[in-house]
Each structure stands twice: as structure tokens, then as C-alpha cells.
Enzyme design. Structure first.
Site, PDB file in Angstrom:
ATOM      1  N   THR A  10       7.355  17.157   0.041  1.00 49.52           N
ATOM      2  CA  THR A  10       6.023  16.611   0.284  1.00 49.52           C
ATOM      3  C   THR A  10       6.175  16.179   1.815  1.00 49.52           C
ATOM      4  O   THR A  10       6.934  15.778   2.376  1.00 49.52           O
ATOM      5  CB  THR A  10       5.976  15.405  -0.337  1.00 49.52           C
ATOM      6  OG1 THR A  10       6.022  15.544  -1.863  1.00 49.52           O
ATOM      7  CG2 THR A  10       4.619  14.510  -0.402  1.00 49.52           C
ATOM      8  N   GLY A  62       8.469  21.938  -3.664  1.00 42.72           N
ATOM      9  CA  GLY A  62       8.311  21.992  -2.123  1.00 42.72           C
ATOM     10  C   GLY A  62       8.496  20.638  -1.706  1.00 42.72           C
ATOM     11  O   GLY A  62       8.438  19.701  -2.548  1.00 42.72           O
ATOM     12  N   LYS A  68       0.787  -1.106   0.010  1.00 46.18           N
ATOM     13  CA  LYS A  68       0.188  -0.097  -0.024  1.00 46.18           C
ATOM     14  C   LYS A  68       0.730   1.300  -0.146  1.00 46.18           C
ATOM     15  O   LYS A  68       0.679   2.000  -0.818  1.00 46.18           O
ATOM     16  CB  LYS A  68      -0.915   0.205   1.225  1.00 46.18           C
ATOM     17  CG  LYS A  68      -2.021  -1.117   1.337  1.00 46.18           C
ATOM     18  CD  LYS A  68      -2.723  -1.054   2.496  1.00 46.18           C
ATOM     19  CE  LYS A  68      -2.100  -1.277   3.927  1.00 46.18           C
ATOM     20  NZ  LYS A  68      -1.345  -2.675   3.972  1.00 46.18           N
ATOM     21  N   THR A  69       1.801   1.166   1.121  1.00 44.61           N
ATOM     22  CA  THR A  69       2.713   2.568   1.027  1.00 44.61           C
ATOM     23  C   THR A  69       3.567   2.868  -0.420  1.00 44.61           C
ATOM     24  O   THR A  69       3.595   3.908  -0.711  1.00 44.61           O
ATOM     25  CB  THR A  69       3.470   2.361   2.518  1.00 44.61           C
ATOM     26  OG1 THR A  69       2.788   2.107   3.564  1.00 44.61           O
ATOM     27  CG2 THR A  69       4.164   3.683   2.579  1.00 44.61           C
ATOM     28  N   HIS A 116      -6.006   0.662   7.681  1.00 47.10           N
ATOM     29  CA  HIS A 116      -7.145   0.757   7.343  1.00 47.10           C
ATOM     30  C   HIS A 116      -7.703   2.100   8.054  1.00 47.10           C
ATOM     31  O   HIS A 116      -8.901   2.177   8.079  1.00 47.10           O
ATOM     32  CB  HIS A 116      -7.910  -0.228   7.881  1.00 47.10           C
ATOM     33  CG  HIS A 116      -7.716  -1.539   7.327  1.00 47.10           C
ATOM     34  ND1 HIS A 116      -8.257  -2.838   7.304  1.00 47.10           N
ATOM     35  CD2 HIS A 116      -6.818  -1.845   6.120  1.00 47.10           C
ATOM     36  CE1 HIS A 116      -7.653  -3.499   6.334  1.00 47.10           C
ATOM     37  NE2 HIS A 116      -6.775  -3.168   5.652  1.00 47.10           N
TER      38      HIS A 116
HETATM   39  P1  GDP Z   1       2.228  -1.868   3.393  1.00 41.35           P
HETATM   40  O1  GDP Z   1       2.502  -2.662   4.500  1.00 41.35           O
HETATM   41  O2  GDP Z   1       0.901  -2.622   2.548  1.00 41.35           O
HETATM   42  O3  GDP Z   1       2.072  -0.482   3.060  1.00 41.35           O
HETATM   43  O4  GDP Z   1       3.202  -2.500   2.290  1.00 41.35           O
HETATM   44  P2  GDP Z   1       4.941  -1.686   1.823  1.00 41.35           P
HETATM   45  O5  GDP Z   1       4.647  -0.659   0.777  1.00 41.35           O
HETATM   46  O6  GDP Z   1       5.500  -1.288   3.071  1.00 41.35           O
HETATM   47  O7  GDP Z   1       5.536  -2.825   1.220  1.00 41.35           O
HETATM   48  C1  GDP Z   1       6.044  -3.559   1.766  1.00 41.35           C
HETATM   49  C2  GDP Z   1       7.397  -4.631   1.227  1.00 41.35           C
HETATM   50  O8  GDP Z   1       6.959  -4.824  -0.216  1.00 41.35           O
HETATM   51  C3  GDP Z   1       8.517  -3.528   0.956  1.00 41.35           C
HETATM   52  O9  GDP Z   1       9.850  -3.980   1.303  1.00 41.35           O
HETATM   53  C4  GDP Z   1       8.188  -3.168  -0.353  1.00 41.35           C
HETATM   54  O10 GDP Z   1       9.540  -2.686  -0.872  1.00 41.35           O
HETATM   55  C5  GDP Z   1       7.616  -4.174  -0.962  1.00 41.35           C
HETATM   56  N1  GDP Z   1       7.033  -3.974  -2.062  1.00 41.35           N
HETATM   57  C6  GDP Z   1       6.068  -3.431  -2.204  1.00 41.35           C
HETATM   58  N2  GDP Z   1       5.374  -3.428  -3.736  1.00 41.35           N
HETATM   59  C7  GDP Z   1       6.350  -4.094  -4.569  1.00 41.35           C
HETATM   60  C8  GDP Z   1       6.379  -4.640  -5.575  1.00 41.35           C
HETATM   61  O11 GDP Z   1       5.441  -3.994  -6.607  1.00 41.35           O
HETATM   62  N3  GDP Z   1       7.352  -5.371  -5.819  1.00 41.35           N
HETATM   63  C9  GDP Z   1       8.460  -5.772  -4.986  1.00 41.35           C
HETATM   64  N4  GDP Z   1       9.202  -6.672  -5.508  1.00 41.35           N
HETATM   65  N5  GDP Z   1       8.525  -5.472  -3.908  1.00 41.35           N
HETATM   66  C10 GDP Z   1       7.331  -4.734  -3.400  1.00 41.35           C
END
Ligand code: GDP
Length: 297
Positions: free
Chosen positions: A50, A48, A29-30, A74
Site C-alpha cells: 500500500t 502489492g 483519524k489515522t 483537514h
Molecule cells: P490523529 O491525529 O487523529 O490521526 O490520531 P492518531 O490516529 O494518530 O491517534 C493518536 C493516538 O491515539 C495514537 O497513539 C493511537 O494509537 C491512539 N489511538 C487511536 N485510536 C485509538 C483507540 O481506539 N483506542 C486507543 N486506546 N488508542 C487509540
């Protein structure tokens, strides 16, 4: 009443869809929100640094805009929903293609369904060797989300939040659903919105991010939000740029609250300071009376 509605019809304009990104922890998500933020064509002009204010608006190369709630997890959805506010028009459900449907995926589906918010699925991490998008589709089908290519009505876009692959397609599909939803607002009215986030800043005092849902907010406007009230002393976008006004679908951080409002509070512009203060004070008194009555019982 009907006359009023007809009169208003002419003033209605398209407004950006408000999107919440949901899904199981670590499904991306992030990362997706960060990648999307970078696609903003206006970013370079606006400049600027973010900052996190709980929501941001992007402009696509075709000029269309989308507003994303970026409160982690959520939270945005559940706290806002619990307080009776429906802010998001569309939910993007992120499911990692190497992990599949997990408990929080199911939770997210239920939240969106209960709120009557359409779901678009982002099957994420397709760049990974272990990615199996077909498995994700099969699993989601068991929860009533049938992909379009199987005759269902759920849009599922395979993406990589990390490499940016297909993220543009995802955004195009959000706009497609938004078009079907026919989202309209009247910018020629006093602003109405919802508190997305709030805090007490040691320097600035009580600040809150408001998502403007209808009308236009102007610097200097008086407002009420829950038991709080104030005057818009200054407002900023997520890049820290000061704005003089903000229209429907725009998230803005506002200074000028008398106290810290709560996420989910309705934000309503009033004509005068007196009106805003009196309404907030009346609500506060009522609330205190209710609490006292409860204690007495
Ligand atoms: P959240 O908890 O849903 O916000 O997940 P994050 O965005 O923090 O992602 C969790 C992990 O998955 C991180 O180490 C990201 O770098 C990795 N990640 C997220 N999206 C992708 C993707 O499209 N491909 C790969 N290989 N890793 C991803």
C-alpha cells in the site's frame, strides 16, 4: 434538455460514496483509516504494498465499495473546498471518548455543515478506561448534532479504531447514509474528476491522484486539469497495481501530465490532444493576463 436527461437516466449506476475523516488531532483519524483499509476484502487478491496516494477504495464483504480520502488532517477538505470543489459525500467526525469535543472538532463540524455534507460521528477510543461516550453525545448536542437515540438525526457509532471494535458497524452506517443520498454516475461517458494530490516525482515526472467522479477514464485518454494537460500514460491504484480503466468513485494515480496540477483542479477528458492542449494553454494565457493586469493597477 429533458430528453437528454431521460436518456441518461437509464445509464446511471450506483457509485461508491466518497468519505472524508475529520476530527481533532490525536483523536484517531489515522488509526481509523488504517484499520478500515485492512478490512478491504479485495486486498488479499490484489496484493502489492500500500502506498499513500491521497485516497483509497475498499470493498466490503457484501460487495459494496467505499472511497476514503486519506489526506492528513483537514487538508483534503479545506484546500479542495477553498478551490470550490466538493469531493466528499459524507464526513466521518472522529471524537475521542476520553477527550470530548475540542476546537478542531468544532471546526470540522462547521466545515461539513457549510459544505452541506452529512456527518456520521465515530466516538473513538471506547476501549480506554476513561472513555465516556455519553459525555461526547452531550457535548456534540450543543453544536446541533443530536444522536438518533435522543430523537435527533445524527448517527453516532462508538468504536475503537485500535481494536477494530464496531468499525464494521461504522462502515454499514456509511453505506446506509450513502443509500439515502442515492449517489449515481454514468460510467459510459468520458471521465470527469478532481485532483486530490499532486507532486513532481524525480523519476516519473508530474503525477497526480484523480478521484473519478463521473464517466470512465481509460489509459491513453487526453485530459485537461486546470492549466495542465496530458495523456494518461499509465494509472495505478493505491496498491501500485496498473489499471487500464477506472470508473466513478475510483481514485487513481496518473502519469502523463505536462506539468504538476493543483489539488482541487477539475480533471476533464478531451477527445483529442489538440483540444486538451489548447484549452490548457488558453487558461494559462488568461491567467497570465489577469496577473499582469493586477500588477499594472
Ligand atoms: P490523529 O491525529 O487523529 O490521526 O490520531 P492518531 O490516529 O494518530 O491517534 C493518536 C493516538 O491515539 C495514537 O497513539 C493511537 O494509537 C491512539 N489511538 C487511536 N485510536 C485509538 C483507540 O481506539 N483506542 C486507543 N486506546 N488508542 C487509540
Amino acid at each position: 434538455k429533458i430528453l437528454e436527461e431521460e436518456e441518461e437516466e437509464g445509464e446511471l449506476v450506483e457509485r461508491p460514496p466518497v468519505v472524508t475523516v475529520m476530527g481533532h488531532v490525536d483523536h484517531g483519524k489515522t488509526t481509523l483509516l488504517d484499520t478500515i483499509r485492512k478490512t478491504d476484502v479485495a486486498a488479499r487478491e490484489k496484493g502489492g504494498i500500500t502506498q499513500h496516494i491521497g485516497a483509497y477504495k475498499i470493498k466490503l464483504p457484501n460487495g459494496k465499495e467505499i472511497t476514503f480520502l486519506d489526506t492528513p488532517g483537514h487538508e483534503a477538505f479545506t484546500t479542495l473546498r477553498a478551490r470550490g470543489s466538493k469531493v466528499a459525500d459524507i464526513a466521518v467526525l472522529v471524537v475521542a471518548a476520553d477527550d470530548g469535543v475540542k476546537p478542531q472538532t468544532v471546526e470540522a463540524i462547521n466545515h461539513a455543515k457549510n459544505a452541506g455534507v452529512p456527518i456520521i460521528v465515530a466516538i473513538n477510543k471506547i476501549d480506554k478506561p476513561g472513555a465516556d461516550p455519553e459525555r461526547v453525545k452531550r457535548e456534540l448536542s450543543q453544536y446541533g448534532l443530536i444522536p438518533e437515540e435522543w430523537g435527533g438525526d445524527t448517527i453516532m457509532v462508538p468504536v475503537s479504531a485500535k481494536t477494530g471494535q464496531n468499525v464494521e458497524e461504522l462502515l454499514e452506517n456509511i453505506l446506509l447514509v450513502a443509500e439515502i443520498l442515492d449517489l449515481k454516475a454514468n460510467p459510459n461517458k468520458p471521465a470527469v474528476g478532481t485532483v486530490i494530490e499532486s507532486k513532481l516525482d524525480p523519476k516519473k515526472g508530474a503525477v497526480a491522484t484523480i478521484l473519478i467522479e463521473n464517466g470512465t477514464l481509460h489509459q491513453g485518454d487526453y485530459f485537461v486539469a486546470g492549466y495542465t494537460w496530458g495523456k494518461v500514460r499509465a494509472m495505478f491504484d493505491e496498491r501500485g497495481n496498473q489499471l487500464k480503466e477506472a470508473g466513478p468513485g475510483t481514485p487513481v494515480e496518473i502519469l502523463g501530465f505536462n506539468e504538476v496540477p493543483q489539488a482541487g483542479d477539475k480533471f476533464i477528458v478531451k477527445k483529442t490532444e489538440r483540444e486538451a492542449r489548447q484549452l490548457a494553454e488558453l487558461r494559462k494565457r488568461k491567467r497570465e493576463e489577469e496577473l499582469l493586469a493586477k500588477k499594472a493597477r
